[in-house]
Design a protein around this motif. Structure first.
Motif, short mmCIF file in Angstrom:
data_model
loop_
_atom_site.label_atom_id
_atom_site.label_comp_id
_atom_site.label_asym_id
_atom_site.label_seq_id
_atom_site.Cartn_x
_atom_site.Cartn_y
_atom_site.Cartn_z
N TYR A 266 5.41 4.87 8.35
CA TYR A 266 4.83 5.61 7.22
C TYR A 266 3.30 5.61 7.28
O TYR A 266 2.66 6.64 7.07
CB TYR A 266 5.32 4.99 5.91
CG TYR A 266 4.92 5.71 4.65
CD1 TYR A 266 5.05 7.08 4.51
CD2 TYR A 266 4.42 4.99 3.57
CE1 TYR A 266 4.70 7.71 3.33
CE2 TYR A 266 4.08 5.62 2.39
CZ TYR A 266 4.21 6.99 2.27
OH TYR A 266 3.86 7.61 1.10
N GLU A 267 2.70 4.49 7.58
CA GLU A 267 1.24 4.44 7.69
C GLU A 267 0.77 5.34 8.84
O GLU A 267 -0.25 6.02 8.73
CB GLU A 267 0.74 3.00 7.90
CG GLU A 267 0.78 2.13 6.64
CD GLU A 267 -0.33 2.45 5.64
OE1 GLU A 267 -1.04 3.45 5.81
OE2 GLU A 267 -0.48 1.68 4.65
N SER B 163 9.28 9.30 8.06
CA SER B 163 9.49 7.85 8.02
C SER B 163 10.73 7.48 7.22
O SER B 163 11.47 6.56 7.57
CB SER B 163 8.28 7.15 7.43
OG SER B 163 7.15 7.50 8.19
N GLY C 251 5.67 11.58 4.55
CA GLY C 251 6.60 10.49 4.29
C GLY C 251 8.03 10.82 4.67
O GLY C 251 8.84 9.93 4.89
N ALA D 265 9.77 1.00 8.86
CA ALA D 265 9.46 2.06 7.89
C ALA D 265 8.00 1.99 7.45
O ALA D 265 7.32 3.02 7.37
CB ALA D 265 10.39 1.94 6.68
N ILE D 266 7.51 0.80 7.19
CA ILE D 266 6.11 0.64 6.75
C ILE D 266 5.16 1.09 7.86
O ILE D 266 4.24 1.87 7.62
CB ILE D 266 5.83 -0.82 6.32
CG1 ILE D 266 6.58 -1.13 5.02
CG2 ILE D 266 4.33 -1.05 6.15
CD1 ILE D 266 6.55 -2.59 4.60
#
Ligand SMILES: Nc1ncnc2c1ncn2[C@@H]1O[C@H](COP(=O)(O)OP(=O)(O)O)[C@@H](O)[C@H]1O
Ligand SMILES: [Mg+2]
Lengths: 117, 148
Positions: free
Chosen positions: B50-51, B25, B22, B46-47
């Protein structure tokens, strides 16, 4: 609702981020699945979860949650707490189970994600 | 707009290192936020990132993520060394996962990651060679509304 009232309502312990307690919120979401939180979470929500690992804190930061409430008395470990402090996020821990914690919030007019006017 | 809107950075991601998962990200998110990019766009980047980062941590041995930015687009590319993906169409489906119990206990492995990247990106390309690795190309236009 003011975050300080949330602390009283859930009889919660403040783990870190006390300086946020006068801020307001109106929306909450509950899940132990961080992928769901990432898919459906909204910025400014209170995240209720039973998952007290560092990923819950990173996820809260990514979606810009206002605070994390750990249910069933869970608390992050030392590493998690220092991460939360670094991320400047309010962390609460309540003894209540998820169902009761959510019910109490809902009863006070806090809406779920996707329901903000 | 701002002159420092042309930017290129790379970040290393270590496989299996869940304690650091994390960080890349969130770093990217901070960079974009400081540049004053629209918060809705920053959130989508960001989402997605992060994934993608979590997938490297969960499934690959290591990866390199790159952030490129110009006044029109934000591009995130990711190359990893790992097992690769045998069937990309299948992996893209909601609910498809090969996650272990260990991963699930960490709140991931619901098979929602790749579909969520697709949802947040304007362009999402996934390429993979089994036994070698996987590459992600994620593009988000600065003026786009997205599908979210
Ligand atoms: N970087 C990667 N390397 C190897 N396999 C991957 C990678 N990214 C995704 N996958 C495969 O695609 C599947 C679906 O990914 P995703 O949609 O993110 O769901 P999840 O991570 O919850 O399993 C994974 O379970 C995994 O089998
Ligand atoms: Mg994933």
């Amino acid at each position: 609702m003011i975050l300080r009232e949330l602390v009283d309502l859930l009889e919660a312990e403040v783990i870190c981020g006390e300086h946020h307690l006068d801020e307001e919120f109106e929306c909450a979401g509950a899940s132990d699945l961080m992928s769901d939180v990432l898919a459906f979470g909204e910025s400014g929500i209170i995240l209720l979860t039973g998952l007290a690992n560092t990923q819950s804190i990173q996820t809260a930061e990514i979606i810009e949650a206002k605070a994390i409430v750990y249910v069933r008395g869970k608390k992050p470990n030392k590493e998690g707490i220092s991460l939360a402090e670094k991320r400047n996020i309010l962390i609460l821990s309540t003894k209540f189970f998820m169902y009761k914690a959510c019910g109490l919030l809902y009863g006070r007019g806090i809406v779920g994600v996707g329901n903000l006017k | 707009m701002v002159s420092h809107y042309d930017l290129s950075r790379t970040f290393e991601i270590k496989g299996r290192d869940f304690s650091k998962a994390g960080y890349v990200s969130i770093n990217i998110k901070e960079i974009l936020r400081e540049l004053g990019i629209d918060p809705v766009i920053v959130r989508r980047v960001a989402i997605a990132s992060y994934e993608a980062e979590m997938n490297v941590v969960m499934y690959a041995s290591k990866g390199e993520m790159a952030l490129k930015l110009n006044p029109k687009v934000i591009q995130i590319t990711l190359e990893d060394e790992g097992p690769g993906i045998e069937n990309i169409d299948m992996a893209m489906q909601e609910g498809y996962t090969t996650a272990t119990d260990e991963i699930r206990e960490m709140g991931f492995g619901a098979g929602m990651g790749l579909p969520n990247i697709k949802k947040n990106a304007d362009v999402f390309e996934l390429k993979s060679t089994v036994g070698k690795g996987t590459s992600y190309n994620i593009v988000i236009y600065l003026n786009s509304k997205g599908n979210v």
